[in-house]
Design a protein around this motif. Structure first.
Motif, mmCIF file in Angstrom:
data_model
loop_
_atom_site.group_PDB
_atom_site.id
_atom_site.type_symbol
_atom_site.label_atom_id
_atom_site.label_comp_id
_atom_site.label_asym_id
_atom_site.label_seq_id
_atom_site.Cartn_x
_atom_site.Cartn_y
_atom_site.Cartn_z
ATOM 1 N N LEU A 156 0.824 -1.211 0.000
ATOM 2 C CA LEU A 156 0.000 0.000 0.000
ATOM 3 C C LEU A 156 0.859 1.263 0.000
ATOM 4 O O LEU A 156 0.519 2.255 -0.645
ATOM 5 N N GLU A 157 1.961 1.234 0.700
ATOM 6 C CA GLU A 157 2.859 2.392 0.702
ATOM 7 C C GLU A 157 3.466 2.613 -0.672
ATOM 8 O O GLU A 157 3.621 3.758 -1.117
ATOM 9 N N GLU A 158 3.786 1.543 -1.363
ATOM 10 C CA GLU A 158 4.303 1.670 -2.730
ATOM 11 C C GLU A 158 3.228 2.217 -3.668
ATOM 12 O O GLU A 158 3.512 3.046 -4.545
ATOM 13 N N ALA A 159 1.987 1.781 -3.463
ATOM 14 C CA ALA A 159 0.875 2.277 -4.292
ATOM 15 C C ALA A 159 0.576 3.742 -4.006
ATOM 16 O O ALA A 159 0.022 4.442 -4.866
ATOM 17 N N SER A 160 0.954 4.230 -2.828
ATOM 18 C CA SER A 160 0.668 5.614 -2.441
ATOM 19 C C SER A 160 1.705 6.593 -2.953
ATOM 20 O O SER A 160 1.512 7.814 -2.856
ATOM 21 N N GLY A 161 2.815 6.089 -3.478
ATOM 22 C CA GLY A 161 3.846 6.973 -4.005
ATOM 23 C C GLY A 161 4.458 7.826 -2.914
ATOM 24 O O GLY A 161 4.801 7.338 -1.834
ATOM 25 N N ASP A 162 4.570 9.123 -3.199
ATOM 26 C CA ASP A 162 5.204 10.033 -2.239
ATOM 27 C C ASP A 162 4.209 10.628 -1.243
ATOM 28 O O ASP A 162 4.569 11.499 -0.449
ATOM 29 N N THR A 163 2.959 10.174 -1.269
ATOM 30 C CA THR A 163 1.953 10.666 -0.335
ATOM 31 C C THR A 163 2.118 9.990 1.027
ATOM 32 O O THR A 163 2.193 8.761 1.107
ATOM 33 N N GLY A 164 2.181 10.777 2.082
ATOM 34 C CA GLY A 164 2.306 10.212 3.414
ATOM 35 C C GLY A 164 0.998 9.597 3.872
ATOM 36 O O GLY A 164 -0.032 10.283 3.906
ATOM 37 N N VAL A 165 1.009 8.327 4.189
ATOM 38 C CA VAL A 165 -0.196 7.630 4.633
ATOM 39 C C VAL A 165 0.116 6.875 5.926
ATOM 40 O O VAL A 165 1.267 6.530 6.204
ATOM 41 N N SER A 166 -0.924 6.636 6.708
ATOM 42 C CA SER A 166 -0.802 5.818 7.915
ATOM 43 C C SER A 166 -1.501 4.496 7.655
ATOM 44 O O SER A 166 -2.689 4.476 7.316
ATOM 45 N N VAL A 167 -0.768 3.389 7.780
ATOM 46 C CA VAL A 167 -1.312 2.058 7.525
ATOM 47 C C VAL A 167 -1.432 1.316 8.845
ATOM 48 O O VAL A 167 -0.448 1.161 9.578
ATOM 49 N N LEU A 168 -2.653 0.859 9.156
ATOM 50 C CA LEU A 168 -2.906 0.229 10.450
ATOM 51 C C LEU A 168 -3.704 -1.068 10.286
ATOM 52 O O LEU A 168 -4.593 -1.146 9.433
ATOM 53 N N PRO A 169 -3.399 -2.092 11.089
ATOM 54 C CA PRO A 169 -4.182 -3.335 11.053
ATOM 55 C C PRO A 169 -5.415 -3.192 11.947
ATOM 56 O O PRO A 169 -5.342 -2.589 13.021
ATOM 57 N N THR A 170 -6.543 -3.739 11.526
ATOM 58 C CA THR A 170 -7.764 -3.619 12.330
ATOM 59 C C THR A 170 -8.599 -4.898 12.293
ATOM 60 O O THR A 170 -8.507 -5.701 11.356
ATOM 61 N N SER A 171 -9.405 -5.035 13.322
ATOM 62 C CA SER A 171 -10.385 -6.113 13.410
ATOM 63 C C SER A 171 -11.475 -5.646 14.356
ATOM 64 O O SER A 171 -11.186 -4.971 15.353
ATOM 65 N N ILE A 172 -12.718 -6.015 14.073
ATOM 66 C CA ILE A 172 -13.807 -5.614 14.970
ATOM 67 C C ILE A 172 -13.839 -6.487 16.218
ATOM 68 O O ILE A 172 -14.601 -6.209 17.137
ATOM 69 N N TYR A 173 -12.999 -7.520 16.264
ATOM 70 C CA TYR A 173 -13.024 -8.450 17.392
ATOM 71 C C TYR A 173 -11.894 -8.242 18.389
ATOM 72 O O TYR A 173 -11.742 -9.028 19.319
ATOM 73 N N ASP A 174 -11.101 -7.191 18.217
ATOM 74 C CA ASP A 174 -10.088 -6.903 19.218
ATOM 75 C C ASP A 174 -9.865 -5.400 19.307
ATOM 76 O O ASP A 174 -10.542 -4.604 18.639
ATOM 77 N N GLU A 175 -8.884 -5.017 20.118
ATOM 78 C CA GLU A 175 -8.664 -3.611 20.431
ATOM 79 C C GLU A 175 -8.033 -2.809 19.297
ATOM 80 O O GLU A 175 -7.961 -1.586 19.367
ATOM 81 N N SER A 176 -7.579 -3.474 18.234
ATOM 82 C CA SER A 176 -6.901 -2.764 17.143
ATOM 83 C C SER A 176 -7.796 -1.715 16.489
ATOM 84 O O SER A 176 -7.316 -0.683 16.012
ATOM 85 N N LEU A 177 -9.105 -1.961 16.463
ATOM 86 C CA LEU A 177 -10.030 -1.007 15.861
ATOM 87 C C LEU A 177 -10.040 0.309 16.625
ATOM 88 O O LEU A 177 -10.080 1.391 16.037
#
Length: 303
Positions: free
Chosen positions: A135-156
């Motif tokens: 995803l970072e490669e697909a975003s090019g030079d745009t700064g993005v935040s990539v985060l893992p999530t699940s509705i079944y734990d605290e990551s959301l």
């Protein structure tokens, strides 16, 4: 934004409607754009657009509705299903959305959520890192935040706390005063939560270290989001027995925790490891600090 079935509506239901994960299976597919005006911190209104991910809708967003969808955006949240079999198409739509965002809202923050991580076999970190790099490669030079999530734990809750934090003006000022408040309470840590969602607004620890300066007490790196998840589950249990959640206190062998209202729109949690500090003293400090934090919150939202 995100493909149909990626989990956008489910996560919105958990965070902003206080529904448990067990009820998300009842939610239907989003048709076109579903708008919600969410009151956050009392005076801050979040205009949340849940965009349906079917191909016909995505094509419409990127053509005839382009100026409407991507204009005056504060944050774009793009959700990717970690087990999607159409990743190439997902990335194509994502790049097109990024182009629309750059055209109409170039200053918008971008969060990419790799969702449904609970479906990935352990260890999950290699899968996440591989997707993140893609995803970072697909975003090019745009700064993005990539985060893992699940509705079944605290990551959301961790992801959405990060998202909302970017929308709160002068959140750093709240953290600064929480440091002062923590010092007055001799607290290991103080956490400020938004009242409705229980997302973390600010903490007394501005660093990312997991060890306190005063002793060698190790703090769990996931403590904030786990607390949010547990409190919301407890609130839901209270509603089921027709009781209203007001406050919480725990006095255990290794720490004491007090959770109580700080302002009309926030709750505060104080954690102390000193067994000589009484819960009554912590509650008194909260009561004495309420007026100041009401002023800080008002100044933060109007500045």
């Amino acid at each position: 934004m995100g493909a149909s079935g990626s989990g956008k509506t489910s996560m919105r239901s958990l965070i902003f409607s206080n529904n448990p994960a067990s009820l998300t299976a009842r939610l239907g597919a989003t048709i076109d754009v579903e708008q919600n005006h969410v009151r956050f911190l009392g005076d801050l209104i979040l205009n949340l657009w849940d965009c349906g991910g079917q191909d016909s809708f995505m094509d419409s967003y990127l053509t005839t509705q382009r100026g409407t969808i991507f204009k005056q955006v504060g944050v774009m949240i793009y959700v990717f299903d970690v087990e999607s079999r159409e990743m190439a198409k997902d990335l194509e739509y994502y790049r097109d959305c990024m182009a629309g965002l750059k055209q109409y809202s170039p200053d918008a923050a971008v969060f990419l959520l790799i969702h449904k991580m609970d479906l990935v076999r352990e260890p999950r970190q290699p899968t996440f890192l591989k997707k993140k790099q893609e995803l970072e490669e697909a975003s090019g030079d745009t700064g993005v935040s990539v985060l893992p999530t699940s509705i079944y734990d605290e990551s959301l809750y961790k992801a959405w706390s990060n998202i909302v934090h970017t929308l709160i003006p002068n959140a750093s000022i709240l953290s600064k005063h929480l440091n002062t408040f923590a010092s007055a309470c001799s607290a290991t840590e103080v956490i400020l939560f938004e009242r409705t969602t229980f997302l973390v607004i600010a903490t007394s620890s501005q660093s990312n270290t997991d060890v306190t300066d005063g002793d060698n007490t190790e703090l769990d790196g996931k403590r904030y989001e786990r607390t949010s998840e547990l409190i919301k589950a407890f609130k839901h249990s209270c509603l089921r027995v027709r009781e209203e959640f007001r406050s919480l206190e725990m006095e255990l062998y290794d720490f004491t925790a007090v959770l109580d209202e700080m302002t009309r729109n926030t709750y505060v949690m104080i954690i102390v490891h000193d067994p000589t500090i009484e819960i009554a003293a912590l509650r008194l400090n909260i009561r004495l600090a309420r007026r100041k934090f009401e002023e800080l919150q008002s100044d933060s939202l109007t500045s």
